[in-house]
Write a protein that holds these residues in place. Structure first.
Motif, PDB file in Angstrom:
ATOM      1  N   ILE B 288       3.184   1.884 -15.065  1.00 52.66           N
ATOM      2  CA  ILE B 288       2.157   1.690 -14.040  1.00 52.66           C
ATOM      3  C   ILE B 288       1.224   0.525 -14.364  1.00 52.66           C
ATOM      4  CG2 ILE B 288       2.143   4.075 -13.236  1.00 52.66           C
ATOM      5  CD1 ILE B 288      -0.336   4.485 -15.032  1.00 52.66           C
ATOM      6  N   GLU B 605       7.541   0.770   0.052  1.00 59.95           N
ATOM      7  CA  GLU B 605       7.277   2.009  -0.689  1.00 59.95           C
ATOM      8  C   GLU B 605       7.888   3.233  -0.010  1.00 59.95           C
ATOM      9  OE1 GLU B 605       6.574   1.125  -3.390  1.00 59.95           O
ATOM     10  OE2 GLU B 605       5.761  -0.824  -2.846  1.00 59.95           O
ATOM     11  N   SER B 653       1.877  12.570  -4.149  1.00 55.48           N
ATOM     12  CA  SER B 653       2.388  11.625  -5.133  1.00 55.48           C
ATOM     13  C   SER B 653       2.917  10.386  -4.427  1.00 55.48           C
ATOM     14  CB  SER B 653       3.448  12.269  -6.026  1.00 55.48           C
ATOM     15  OG  SER B 653       4.661  12.382  -5.354  1.00 55.48           O
ATOM     16  N   SER B 654       3.485  10.560  -3.244  1.00 52.22           N
ATOM     17  CA  SER B 654       3.957   9.371  -2.542  1.00 52.22           C
ATOM     18  C   SER B 654       2.778   8.519  -2.080  1.00 52.22           C
ATOM     19  CB  SER B 654       4.881   9.769  -1.389  1.00 52.22           C
ATOM     20  OG  SER B 654       4.392   9.346  -0.164  1.00 52.22           O
ATOM     21  N   SER B 656      -0.125   8.232  -3.698  1.00 50.97           N
ATOM     22  CA  SER B 656      -0.713   7.486  -4.803  1.00 50.97           C
ATOM     23  C   SER B 656       0.231   6.384  -5.271  1.00 50.97           C
ATOM     24  CB  SER B 656      -1.101   8.424  -5.943  1.00 50.97           C
ATOM     25  OG  SER B 656       0.036   9.078  -6.402  1.00 50.97           O
ATOM     26  N   TYR B 657       1.548   6.648  -5.233  1.00 53.03           N
ATOM     27  CA  TYR B 657       2.472   5.582  -5.614  1.00 53.03           C
ATOM     28  C   TYR B 657       2.365   4.404  -4.659  1.00 53.03           C
ATOM     29  CZ  TYR B 657       4.858   7.575  -9.560  1.00 53.03           C
ATOM     30  OH  TYR B 657       5.129   8.051 -10.811  1.00 53.03           O
ATOM     31  N   THR B 658       2.305   4.707  -3.374  1.00 50.05           N
ATOM     32  CA  THR B 658       2.197   3.618  -2.419  1.00 50.05           C
ATOM     33  C   THR B 658       0.926   2.814  -2.676  1.00 50.05           C
ATOM     34  OG1 THR B 658       3.284   5.013  -0.798  1.00 50.05           O
ATOM     35  CG2 THR B 658       2.202   3.042   0.017  1.00 50.05           C
ATOM     36  N   ARG B 661       1.351   0.853  -6.008  1.00 53.54           N
ATOM     37  CA  ARG B 661       2.351  -0.206  -5.906  1.00 53.54           C
ATOM     38  C   ARG B 661       1.900  -1.300  -4.942  1.00 53.54           C
ATOM     39  NH1 ARG B 661       7.623  -0.715  -7.791  1.00 53.54           N
ATOM     40  NH2 ARG B 661       8.165  -1.056  -5.616  1.00 53.54           N
ATOM     41  N   PHE B 711      -4.094   7.413 -10.161  1.00 54.23           N
ATOM     42  CA  PHE B 711      -3.198   8.428 -10.697  1.00 54.23           C
ATOM     43  C   PHE B 711      -3.961   9.672 -11.144  1.00 54.23           C
ATOM     44  CE2 PHE B 711       0.088   5.198 -10.822  1.00 54.23           C
ATOM     45  CZ  PHE B 711       1.151   5.948 -10.360  1.00 54.23           C
TER      46      PHE B 711
END
Ligand SMILES: Nc1ncnc2c1ncn2[C@@H]1O[C@H](COP(=O)(O)OP(=O)(O)OP(=O)(O)O)[C@@H](O)[C@H]1O
Ligand SMILES: [Mg+2]
Lengths: 364, 729
Positions: B288, B605, B653-654, B656-658, B661, B711
């Motif tokens: 990350i 994403e 989680s999707s 926060s990843y988006t 990223r 995160f």
């Protein structure tokens, strides 16, 4: 609370699935026709894989028939999605909303119908009371027993006053005792609401004890319909007779058919049985259908056939006697055993067939 | 459903709409044509007078120069009375006149002109490769006598492309109408059909169309089909050097990363070692870490003014730029991918297998090589391929650390932004696609299947120590060294942001923060804004797609699954280039807007979100959703009240990843930023290009903090999951 319940009409319903694995096709339901009257509870009964669930799911709208029509009340609903149909389903796995409390689960349908908050409150409590879960309203469904979850599922369905209630083996995850209780309860609630209901099961006892009428299916087709007693007492075929209860078949020849009786020859003995609607013909081979309760154990050579007692199973109010004969093992039920003679295991006995209680079927 | 009456009504309404549509659009067109004609006529009448003594050649040339879309040919003399003398502004116009002077239109034109009338040609003429409108008009002298005929060549190619656009709209409207009406009349669940249609439109426009444009461009030269670009790419040394450069870097990084990853995975899953939690956290941290951060600290430590190379070791001719430095920085950044892939595999290998081997008196090393390693082989290969793909697609590290070493992603970027050769850039990034997609496909469809066969099942609780003491000490020492190095790298960035002038003056200062945040204020603001907008869109779209893909049957489902996954497999550089190609022209002109950046985030994403949504949804009994729809909920309501809450962990989680990223994106977004919408990562790049390493460190540190916060927040939200106990089918 009750609104007019609706009739359900299945016209030439067929469902063909594409085999998920290969390129083949599975005909799950094959040209089914049936009318369900308003307020009636019918069971779809049949062996595993015969298309009961598929039929139910088509009525609910989860599957679209490949052919035919489904009419609820006066409306052709064949192409309507589930949310546009006035049906409610109780699923085998309950399908409770795990992120909502019992109360929220039951209130879900009413919220969608934009019912006022106070009315929701009142009706949910009333319905939960009806299924005996008022005290658990604010629990999460994951912390309920199987039977309680089952009741939540039932409450969630009946609270929206559907015109048709659909139940897919709702009791199959419960233990025997609970199943019996719930069976009675479902029947009581269904009757008191006067709701039309379709109940899927592969348990014949459940079907017999619950339904106004039974629809017996096999391999995607309806093979016989009727009240539980009609199906039990006058099955159309060996398959139905065998599926609906314990039975022995004895090969025989039809000698004579009169208005009320059928005379058959069982080896060297002549029997006169009651005639039920059946398509047997004189001179053709047939079978005598003998239920455990339509036979008696008597002295050797006194009955219609002879055999040797293999085992006796005591059930309290009756004894089930398994007797080896040249027709195979035959089960005879002896009621009130304390007042009758019970032959010991290994004894040579005769079996008498009570003609009035027996039926002649075509041997197919 | 398809009752005769419905079909008739459908066809009837559709015909009416088609008729109206064409009527309206042909009206628009003819109005437009009329306006242009009037306009052209005005121009013609404006310049129809000439002094009889003028130099006609010059006059003709002047007019052609004055009006951008007009060329003129002048015939001196009155047709039918005089011999005509031709004055054309150029060779081409003279040729054009000679070719067509016998045609009917020209005859008519001259005749009209001699009667003092303006004539417009009826037929189409092509001049200089373009469609033109042709006007014939008398030319008068100062006494208003006709002294000649002007032939006016109006270039109307602009109109043509405008009409083409109109046609696209006209047909588009009909198609949209037909589809919408079809869905609402003939499908069982229109809402669902609209959602599926919408998803197809989104992937069609933002995945298929740009890629198609990128591929198309590489086969076109001067408007016609040509293999020239590919010939150039495949025969020019510089480009091939970049291709092999990428491959070499990929091979090195993948191999070393896999070794390091295996070292960590093996030690953590097969030996007893203290501080497992800490080690595994450290081994996943770089996943990350924002782009440029590791490169930056590598430069600070080993660069031309590097702390270690220059100050400590006094080396003056050492250069970190190139293959060596790149391999180092990529390995530090990517070994976590290998580690994560392999630790799962190693953990799920039942250690009773190893016990059995040891029982049979095999030595520990023999057991390792004959049992453990073969069982883990598919996982190892999988890890290698994943790192390889990532190394090839990597853009940020080579961008500032490659020096004269060439890799494809950077070369493509230079072609596009430096040279303006979009075609070459597209071709280079497509070249990158070849090994990337091959590796991705092998990983996806071959290795990942294999690993299921060899792995037995649940993680085993007890570990059999498989290594001897000296080996263990060696392993632990290596791990400690790597972790220390990693901590050193992160420490360097933070230190770098507090130092006055790295390499020269190490006094503590806060000026960097003041200055960098001042200059980066807007970029940070833009980035946060855009990422914040993109995040919920991507999250909801991902869950919706997962729902559709898992629960619904519809034609083209497999295609949709593939198209949604495509942006995951292709390098960001290619996406960036194809976006500027596709969206810098009508009908979709969005380059330079915030929209294109947001859409790019969302599309890139989406795959990860869809994957986690699909995995989560497969765990949920479908009868829960069926029950909801049975009780009267339509698809959006089921989605909102049932699916989304049940998918909450996957959803969060999707999200926060988006967000993370998007914040740390660079390879695609560097093509899409504009003066108005800037990106923090690009600013870091600019700072380090200008050797303002202090500022760059500040921004990198800021990004690291933002990422960690995001995160942390996600962890907090997912853990708060009290009453969500899924029923598992
Ligand atoms: N979605 C599907 N795709 C393909 N085949 C299916 C599908 N659903 C059911 N079938 C097939 O259709 C047939 C009838 O299935 P159905 O579920 O209606 O049986 P059932 O009578 O309910 O059986 P059970 O008592 O075991 O629940 C079976 O052969 C089954 O394999
Ligand atoms: Mg079933």
């Amino acid at each position: 609370m009750i609104k007019t319940s609706a009739s359900v009409k299945l016209e030439n319903i067929t469902k063909v699935f594409k085999d998920p694995a290969g390129k083949g096709e599975v005909t799950a339901v094959n040209n089914v026709n049936y009318d369900i009257k308003p307020g009636e509870l019918i069971t779809l009964l049949g062996p595993s894989g015969c298309g009961k669930t598929t039929t139910l799911r088509m009525i609910a709208g989860f599957e679209v028939p490949t052919g035919g029509k489904i009419i609820i009340g006066n409306e052709d609903v064949t192409q309507l999605p589930p949310n546009k149909r006035d049906t409610a389903t109780v699923f085998q796995s309950y399908g409770l909303f795990p992120h909502m409390t019992v109360f929220e689960n039951v209130a879900y349908g009413l919220k969608l119908r934009k019912v006022s908050k106070s009315e929701i409150e009142e009706r949910v409590i009333k319905t939960l009371d009806m299924v005996g879960l008022k005290h658990l309203a604010h629990r999460s469904p994951s912390r309920l027993s199987g039977g309680q979850q089952q009741r939540v599922a039932l409450a969630r369905s009946i609270i929206v006053e559907p015109s048709v209630l659909l139940l897919d083996e709702p009791l199959s995850n419960l233990d025997a005792l609970l199943r019996e209780q719930m069976r009675v309860e479902i029947r009581r609630i269904q009757k008191s609401l006067g709701i039309t209901a379709v109940y899927v099961t592969h348990d014949r006892v459940e079907a017999m004890s619950l339904s106004d009428r039974v629809v017996l299916m096999n391999a995607g087709k309806i093979i016989q319909t009727g009240t539980p007693s009609e199906i039990y007492e006058s099955p159309d075929s060996k398959f139905v007779a065998g599926f609906i209860g314990k039975v022995a078949f004895l090969d025989a020849e039809v000698k004579e058919i009169s208005d009320d009786f059928v005379t058959v020859k069982l080896q060297d003995k002549i029997l006169k049985t009651h005639k039920f609607s059946s398509d047997v013909k004189t001179g053709e081979p047939a079978v005598i259908m003998c239920r455990p309760e339509s036979m008696k154990v008597v002295e050797e050579n006194k009955g219609h056939i002879n055999g040797t007692v293999k085992t006796n199973v005591y059930l309290g109010n009756s004894v089930e006697s398994f007797i080896d004969t040249e027709h195979g093992e035959i089960l005879v039920q002896i009621d009130n055993p304390s007042q009758k003679k019970i032959y010991t295991e290994g004894a040579k006995v005769g079996i008498e067939i009570v003609p009035e209680l027996s039926k002649v079927l075509r041997n197919n | 459903m398809f009752s005769k009456k419905k079909v008739y009504i459908y066809i009837f309404v559709l015909l009416i709409v088609v008729f109206l549509d064409f009527w309206i659009f042909s009206n628009i067109k003819s109005t437009f044509v009329k306006i242009t004609n009037d306009n052209n006529k005005n121009i013609v009448t404006l310049i129809d007078t000439v002094h009889s003594e003028t130099d006609y050649n010059k006059w003709v040339k002047d007019i052609s120069a004055k009006y951008e879309n007009l060329s003129i040919i002048y015939l001196n003399g009155v047709p039918g009375f005089d011999d005509l003398v031709t004055y054309a502004g150029s060779e081409e116009s003279l040729e054009f006149y000679q070719e067509n002077s016998e045609s009917k239109d020209f005859q008519n034109g001259l005749e009209y002109a001699s009667y003092s009338e303006i004539y417009k040609s009826q037929n189409k003429f092509i001049y200089d490769g373009k469609n033109i409108d042709l006007y014939f008009s008398p030319v008068y002298d100062e006494n208003e006598d006709i002294i000649g005929v002007g032939i006016y060549l109006f270039d109307n190619s602009e109109n043509e492309s405008f009409f083409n656009l109109l046609n696209i709209f006209a047909v588009g409207i009909i198609i949209i109408f037909a589809v919408i009406m079809y869905i609402s009349k003939f499908t069982r669940d229109p809402v669902m059909s609209y959602i599926i249609l919408g998803l197809f439109i989104i992937v069609g426009i933002f995945v298929v169309y740009p890629l198609y444009e990128a591929v198309r461009l590489t086969f076109i030269k001067n408007g016609v089909f040509s293999l020239e670009i590919w010939k150039t790419i495949l025969t020019t040394n510089q480009y091939m050097e970049a291709f092999w450069g990428s491959m070499k870097l990929g091979l090195m990084t993948a191999t070393i990363s896999t070794l390091v990853g295996f070292l960590f995975a093996f030690t953590l899953s097969r030996t007893t070692v203290k501080g497992k939690k800490f080690i595994s956290t450290m081994a996943t941290l770089p996943v990350i870490s924002p782009p440029f951060s590791l490169t930056l600290s590598i430069i600070l430590l080993f660069g031309n003014n590097g702390l270690i190379t220059k100050q400590l070791l006094g080396m003056s001719n050492f250069s970190i730029y190139g293959l060596g430095g790149l391999t180092l920085v990529q390995t530090m950044g990517m070994f976590p991918i290998a580690y994560l892939t392999m630790v799962g595999v190693l953990q799920s290998i039942d250690s009773t297998l190893e016990d059995a081997s040891l029982d049979l008196n095999a030595s520990k090393s023999r057991t390792f090589f004959k049992v453990t390693l073969p069982l883990a082989a598919p996982g190892i290969l999988s890890a290698w391929l994943l790192v390889f793909t990532n190394s090839l697609a990597d853009f940020a590290n080579p961008l500032i650390l490659s020096g004269s070493y060439k890799v494809l992603s950077v070369e493509a970027y230079i072609e596009v932004t430096g040279m303006g050769r979009l075609g070459n850039g597209a071709a280079l990034s497509l070249l990158l696609l070849l090994p990337t997609v091959t590796a991705f496909l092998i990983q996806r469809f071959w290795v990942s299947k294999k690993s299921f066969v060899t792995v037995t099942g649940k993680p085993s609780g007890r570990i059999t120590e498989l290594v001897s003491k000296p080996v263990k000490i060696t392993l632990n020492t290596l791990i400690i060294l790597i972790i220390v190095f990693l901590i050193g790298l992160y420490g360097t960035i933070i230190a770098g942001s507090f130092v006055k002038n790295w390499g020269i003056d190490y006094t503590f200062t806060l000026d960097n923060f003041r200055e960098a945040l001042q200059r980066g204020k807007e970029a940070i603001g833009d980035t946060v804004t855009l990422a914040t907008v993109a995040t919920p869109i991507a999250g909801i779209l991902a869950m919706l797609t997962a729902l559709v893909v898992v629960r619904k049957k519809f034609p083209g489902k497999r295609l949709m699954e593939i198209l949604v996954m495509v942006p995951f497999a292709i390098p960001g550089t290619l996406i960036g280039i194809s976006y500027i190609l596709a969206f810098n022209k009508p009908p979709i002109l969005i380059v330079g807007t915030a929209f294109i950046i947001v859409i790019n985030y969302v599309i890139r994403e989406l795959p990860v979100g869809v994957e986690s949504g699909v995995a989560a949804l497969r765990q949920i009994d479908p009868s829960i959703e069926e029950a909801a729809s049975d009780l009267g909920a339509d698809v959006p309501t089921v989605f909102r009240t049932i699916v989304l809450p049940l998918l909450r962990p996957a959803f969060i989680s999707s999200l926060s990843y988006t967000f993370v990223r998007s914040m740390t994106a660079v390879s695609a977004v560097i093509f899409l930023i504009s003066a108005k919408w800037y990106h923090i990562t690009v600013l870091i790049y600019n700072f380090s290009e200008n050797l303002r390493f202090g500022y760059a460190s500040v921004l990198a540190t800021t990004l690291i903090v933002i990422v960690l916060l995001a995160f942390g927040l996600m962890r907090l939200l997912v853990r708060d999951n009290k009453n969500l106990e899924k029923t598992i089918n």
